[in-house]
Write an enzyme that holds these catalytic residues in place. Structure first.
Site, short mmCIF file in Angstrom:
data_model
loop_
_atom_site.label_atom_id
_atom_site.label_comp_id
_atom_site.label_asym_id
_atom_site.label_seq_id
_atom_site.Cartn_x
_atom_site.Cartn_y
_atom_site.Cartn_z
N LYS A 44 8.52 4.29 -4.71
CA LYS A 44 7.70 3.15 -5.12
C LYS A 44 7.91 2.70 -6.62
CE LYS A 44 3.83 4.84 -2.35
NZ LYS A 44 2.81 5.60 -2.04
N LYS A 80 8.94 -1.22 -6.15
CA LYS A 80 8.09 -2.29 -6.60
C LYS A 80 8.42 -2.60 -7.97
CE LYS A 80 4.10 -0.09 -3.85
NZ LYS A 80 2.89 -0.56 -3.58
N PHE A 107 0.04 3.80 -9.48
CA PHE A 107 -0.11 5.24 -9.07
C PHE A 107 0.44 5.49 -7.74
CE2 PHE A 107 -3.41 7.58 -11.62
CZ PHE A 107 -3.53 6.69 -12.64
N ASP A 120 -3.67 -1.37 2.50
CA ASP A 120 -2.25 -1.90 2.80
C ASP A 120 -2.30 -2.94 3.92
OD1 ASP A 120 -0.25 -0.59 1.02
OD2 ASP A 120 -0.66 1.16 2.31
N ILE A 145 -0.05 -6.15 -4.83
CA ILE A 145 -0.51 -6.83 -6.05
C ILE A 145 0.35 -6.06 -7.21
CG2 ILE A 145 -2.47 -6.70 -7.58
CD1 ILE A 145 -4.29 -6.04 -5.16
N ASN A 181 -11.16 3.38 1.98
CA ASN A 181 -10.66 4.63 1.93
C ASN A 181 -11.39 5.57 0.78
OD1 ASN A 181 -9.75 4.32 -1.12
ND2 ASN A 181 -8.58 2.66 -0.03
#
Ligand code: PMT
Length: 399
Positions: A338, A342, A324, A280, A308, A211
């Site tokens: 998120k 997460k 982030f 991903d 991770i 990316n």
């Protein structure tokens, strides 16, 4: 403003000629209120906007104007003046002074002092928006950043000439806070683990999926954390950036390698910040020979990579976990999802894919969310932004 509990005692303020010079008077007063000794160097152009007498009255010291003035050289020669300073601040910094600094031209007192100074340097650019946007000016700014100069601003808004856009000098209060934070060891004794850059997911020996992450945001965080007194470990995907000084650096390539570098050690840290753009997915099969052209369409089957940051957030003991979120749209919704999915303590969300900020830009803006709160940091230099975000994290660690 917080009291000055920093090591910052002596600032050499260079004032170059622009309408924003009047703001430098307010800046001197703010710095003096922090018990900082300020000496002023005025360029010839600046002395047409504000007289030396004004700065002399505000600082209590004679103002320095000329390189080859016998009296001034006796009072404090330019090398001694450069050595005297804890920090060299140029506010306002005109396009002319920026161009001279970036090319090492030393044809007056201020430009000579810049070359002679061994201390940190910060500039607060101020100019017309069209001048600021001109590629040559942006090249000069990039060069100065590469040379380690801190850049604060410029702000967006209405300009003295009537134009609207980037080019206004940052407000004196903002500059003063920035300088104090620079020297403030607000992360002393903290251990911080940061991920940065992209990952590369191999397809065959010569191709990969990746990316646009340059690593600039993560490296800026690592540098700002080190400056704020933290012991920093940086796990970085492939970037073109030089490894930051005084930071332990672990270079990796793929998401799996990044996971192997981070998850086993993360419990030993006070804070984990996931600024890396981790892929991903990765190809199910990595071919050991270069794939040959075949047919008009082809496909690569992908499988999910380890998440991770989610794994770090499950550890016991776990660090304070900062994620982030890079989004092209619906930023708040995705970021908040998120944060909870997460199980993060805080998430810094940035818009990507636009002309300013995000991937591979020197600037960024963040909307930060945590359970029960949020804060917005407007578009600014990534180093400054990193410092602002870390200060917020430091306050959360204290809560
Ligand atoms: O590197 P620059 O050019 O300076 O650009 C900065 C940046 C845009 C890359 C940075 O500011 C940023 O947004 N980084 C996170 C990019 C990202 O992958 O976002 P995400 O929304 O896909 O992931 C959310 C979080 O999960 C991130 O903290 C990410 O590191 C983490 N993650 C994602 C996938 C995965 N497999 N493991 C993870 O840990």
């Amino acid at each position: 403003m917080k009291p000055n509990n920093t090591s910052l005692q002596k600032i050499l303020l260079g004032v170059s000629g622009g309408i924003a010079c009047y703001k430098s008077c307010a800046l001197v007063r703010l710095l003096k209120q922090q018990h900082i000794d300020v000496r002023v160097v005025l360029t010839e152009a600046a002395s047409h906007f504000v007289t030396p007498l004004t700065f002399q009255a505000l600082t209590g010291h004679p103002v320095h104007q000329h390189l080859l003035d016998a009296d001034e050289e006796n009072a404090m020669g330019h090398i001694r003046l450069a050595k005297w300073a804890d920090h060299l601040l140029i506010a306002p910094a005109t396009s002319n002074i920026i161009a001279k600094f970036s090319h090492g031209i030393a044809d007056d007192l201020l430009t000579t002092l810049y070359l002679a100074a061994d201390c940190p340097v910060t500039i607060a650019p101020a100019m017309n928006q069209a001048m600021w946007k001109k590629p040559v000016c942006q090249d000069n700014i990039r060069r100065l950043r590469q040379h380690g100069v801190n850049i604060i601003g410029p702000d967006n808004g209405q300009q003295a000439c009537g134009d609207i856009g980037p080019g206004r000098m940052s407000e004196p209060e903002q500059i003063c806070q920035y300088l104090l934070a620079q020297e403030n060891l607000y992360l002393k004794d903290k251990k911080i683990l940061i991920s940065a850059g992209p990952t590369r997911e191999a397809i065959d020996p010569v191709r990969y999926i990746s990316n646009r992450s340059s690593g600039k945001m993560g490296y800026a965080l690592a540098q700002a954390a080190e400056k704020a007194g933290a012991e920093v470990t940086l796990v970085s995907g492939p970037t073109h950036l030089a490894p930051p000084e005084r930071i332990q650096m672990i270079a990796v390539e793929s998401a799996e390698q990044m996971a192997q570098a981070i998850i086993p050690i993360a419990s030993q840290f006070d804070v984990y910040i996931g600024a890396a753009a981790v892929a991903d997915y990765r190809p199910i099969r990595v071919e050991d020979r270069k794939i040959k052209k075949q047919g008009t369409n082809t496909h690569i089957e992908l499988k999910q990579n380890p998440d991770i940051i989610a794994a770090v957030a499950k550890l016991t003991p776990r660090p304070f976990v900062v994620g982030f979120a890079a989004e092209t749209h619906d930023l708040e919704n995705y970021a908040k999802n998120k944060l909870s999915d997460k199980n993060l303590d805080l998430i810094a969300a940035n818009i990507v894919g636009q002309s300013r900020g995000g991937f591979d830009s020197d600037e960024n803006a963040l909307r930060v969310f945590w359970p029960g709160g949020q804060h917005t940091f407007p578009m600014t230099d990534k180093r400054h932004l990193a410092d602002q975000l870390l200060q917020l994290i430091a306050t959360k660690l204290d809560e």
